[in-house]
Design a protein around this motif. Structure first.
Motif, PDB file in Angstrom:
ATOM      1  N   VAL A  82       0.850  -1.189   0.000  1.00 29.54           N
ATOM      2  CA  VAL A  82       0.000   0.000   0.000  1.00 29.54           C
ATOM      3  C   VAL A  82       0.885   1.238   0.000  1.00 29.54           C
ATOM      4  CG1 VAL A  82      -1.733   1.314   1.261  1.00 29.54           C
ATOM      5  CG2 VAL A  82      -1.844  -1.185   1.237  1.00 29.54           C
ATOM      6  N   GLU A  83       0.628   2.123  -0.937  1.00 29.80           N
ATOM      7  CA  GLU A  83       1.363   3.381  -0.998  1.00 29.80           C
ATOM      8  C   GLU A  83       0.551   4.487  -0.333  1.00 29.80           C
ATOM      9  OE1 GLU A  83       2.497   4.410  -4.920  1.00 29.80           O
ATOM     10  OE2 GLU A  83       3.673   2.584  -5.276  1.00 29.80           O
ATOM     11  N   PHE A  84       1.251   5.437   0.241  1.00 30.33           N
ATOM     12  CA  PHE A  84       0.584   6.580   0.862  1.00 30.33           C
ATOM     13  C   PHE A  84       0.223   7.583  -0.227  1.00 30.33           C
ATOM     14  CE2 PHE A  84       0.317  10.707   2.849  1.00 30.33           C
ATOM     15  CZ  PHE A  84      -0.391  10.451   4.019  1.00 30.33           C
ATOM     16  N   VAL A  85      -1.072   7.729  -0.463  1.00 26.44           N
ATOM     17  CA  VAL A  85      -1.564   8.690  -1.461  1.00 26.44           C
ATOM     18  C   VAL A  85      -2.530   9.634  -0.758  1.00 26.44           C
ATOM     19  CG1 VAL A  85      -2.789   8.997  -3.633  1.00 26.44           C
ATOM     20  CG2 VAL A  85      -1.370   6.957  -3.282  1.00 26.44           C
TER      21      VAL A  85
ATOM     22  N   LEU B 171       6.787   3.842   8.397  1.00 27.30           N
ATOM     23  CA  LEU B 171       6.141   4.538   7.282  1.00 27.30           C
ATOM     24  C   LEU B 171       5.184   3.618   6.539  1.00 27.30           C
ATOM     25  CD1 LEU B 171       8.790   6.829   5.525  1.00 27.30           C
ATOM     26  CD2 LEU B 171       6.628   7.507   6.544  1.00 27.30           C
ATOM     27  N   LYS B 172       5.613   2.378   6.312  1.00 24.28           N
ATOM     28  CA  LYS B 172       4.753   1.415   5.621  1.00 24.28           C
ATOM     29  C   LYS B 172       3.500   1.131   6.452  1.00 24.28           C
ATOM     30  CE  LYS B 172       8.486  -0.976   3.136  1.00 24.28           C
ATOM     31  NZ  LYS B 172       9.177  -2.272   2.969  1.00 24.28           N
ATOM     32  N   SER B 173       3.703   0.958   7.750  1.00 29.91           N
ATOM     33  CA  SER B 173       2.579   0.695   8.649  1.00 29.91           C
ATOM     34  C   SER B 173       1.593   1.857   8.622  1.00 29.91           C
ATOM     35  CB  SER B 173       3.088   0.452  10.075  1.00 29.91           C
ATOM     36  OG  SER B 173       2.021   0.332  10.979  1.00 29.91           O
ATOM     37  N   PHE B 174       2.120   3.065   8.640  1.00 25.00           N
ATOM     38  CA  PHE B 174       1.258   4.241   8.638  1.00 25.00           C
ATOM     39  C   PHE B 174       0.492   4.351   7.323  1.00 25.00           C
ATOM     40  CE2 PHE B 174      -0.016   8.630   8.733  1.00 25.00           C
ATOM     41  CZ  PHE B 174      -0.232   8.883  10.080  1.00 25.00           C
TER      42      PHE B 174
END
Length: 413
Positions: free
Chosen positions: A234-237, A369-372
């Protein structure tokens, strides 16, 4: 403040890593990187018999979970029953539409019987339809939350194993110093206790992951011992709201299943109040009026609560975006510290252990960061599907099955 559905299991495991992290030591050049640490990539080639464990995606899991869902099966059975009931009534009295009930009217018992039968069947079909939609949303949330928890715990396990290697090195260094008279027995015992604790933490998290995979298999209706490799990138968008928040809320109210269920409850109460059989006693008539007024209040309250919940959810999205930027800054700082450690190690000013600790700090922040990003993705999913935002009446599949259904324009206030 209302909360959006989410999960914090991964954060707990990461917090455990932070608690263990931070000791710096100089001495022996034993590198944790040389220890046997199982990475997620190595886990991906784990075999089941002679075949590699298959990769499992959210989409595949959701499809299997829907087929295995008892709630969805019950709703489908109810839908089939209602359709058959409607056809039976049509066969008995012929196809017809429910007459208007905007004002109170009294009808003979026979007319009331088949008219109310058709109405209640149509209402039940609406209720069933929207309850099914809610159940599907809740099931999708459960699958995503389960994937997120597994991935976060796998990342945490990787960190804990690296930390275990560091604790082992510190304990071995302590033994050497103790034998040379450079370290007290008390301090050596502390190092041993920390090393033993790190082993226990790894063991416990491994068992937790086993339970999570068993639960995942149960969700899909698979055997408990079936193995998978989870794929959940999942990327942060950042979410961009199209138009104003007011316009979004107004549109959401017309499509939010929890609100539509309340609207249908108003419509049902309205029919019972206004379409009355001649044999109805006065006490029942009064009770129907009270039920209608109560349903109107509940509907109005639900919309007010949902309005606040959506606004709070949007604020939380904005706060999360700011928090993500802070995590990115923390990662950059950790990378800068790592570069300094690399330079000092090359010129002999620090140990390999210190370098490995700096690298672990970077890995920890990368995983954070990935978790967030996964947590934020769940927030956005709930915001787009406001039936999932706590504050309305649809928080779980159980409430979905007990609610009303979609209402007509006459239920709007």
């Amino acid at each position: 403040m209302k909360k959006i559905i989410g999960s914090a299991r991964g954060a707990v495991a990461l917090a455990l890593v932070v608690t263990l992290f931070g000791t710096t030591a100089y001495g022996a050049e034993t590198a944790p990187a040389e220890q046997a640490v199982t990475t997620k990539e190595e886990q991906a080639v784990t075999t089941q018999g002679e075949q590699a464990a298959p990769v499992l995606t959210v989409e595949e899991t959701l499809e299997k979970a829907k087929k295995h869902s008892v709630d969805l099966a019950d709703l489908q059975k109810q839908s089939d029953f209602l359709q058959e009931t409607k056809e039976d009534i049509w066969d008995a009295v012929g196809t017809f539409s429910v007459p208007t009930y905007e004002y109170q009217k009294w009808v003979n018992d026979a007319v009331y019987g088949y008219t109310s039968g058709i109405y209640s069947t149509n209402s039940g079909m609406k209720t069933n339809k929207y309850s099914t939609q809610i159940t599907n949303l809740v099931l999708e949330t459960t699958v995503k939350r389960t994937f997120s928890s597994i991935v976060e715990n796998e990342e945490s396990l990787e960190l804990l194993k690296e930390m275990q290697a560091i604790k082992k090195t510190l304990y071995e260094q302590g033994q050497t110093k103790y034998n040379l008279g450079m370290l007290s027995k008390y301090k050596l015992d502390q190092l041993k206790a920390e090393y033993d604790t790190s082993k226990v933490n790894v063991y416990q998290l491994e068992r937790n992951l086993e339970q999570m995979y068993i639960n995942l298999n149960n969700l899909m209706g698979e055997s408990a011992d079936k193995k998978y490799v989870i794929k959940y990138d999942v990327e942060f968008v950042p979410y961009v709201l199209q138009g104003s928040l007011e316009a979004y809320i107004n549109a959401a109210m017309k499509n939010d299943y929890s609100i539509l269920l309340k609207a249908q409850a108003v419509e049902d109460a309205k029919f019972n109040k206004n379409f009355v059989s001649e044999s109805t006693v006065d006490s029942t008539n009064k009770k129907n009026k009270l039920t209608y007024e109560s349903a109107q209040r509940a509907y109005k309250s639900a919309k007010e609560d949902k309005d606040i919940a959506i606004r709070n959810a949007y604020i939380q999205l904005q706060q999360s975006e700011a928090n993500y930027n802070q995590l990115k800054a923390d990662l950059e700082q950790a990378k800068a510290t790592l570069k300094t450690a690399e330079v000092n190690y090359k010129i002999g000013n620090t140990t390999k252990l210190t370098l490995d600790q700096a690298q672990l700090a970077v890995t920890k922040d990368e995983f954070a960061l990935k978790s967030f990003a996964r947590s934020y993705d769940m927030q956005v999913f709930a915001f787009k599907n406001t039936s999932l935002i706590l504050g309305g009446s649809a928080g779980n599949s159980g409430s979905a099955k007990s609610g009303g259904s979609a209402g007509s324009d006459s239920a709007e206030s």
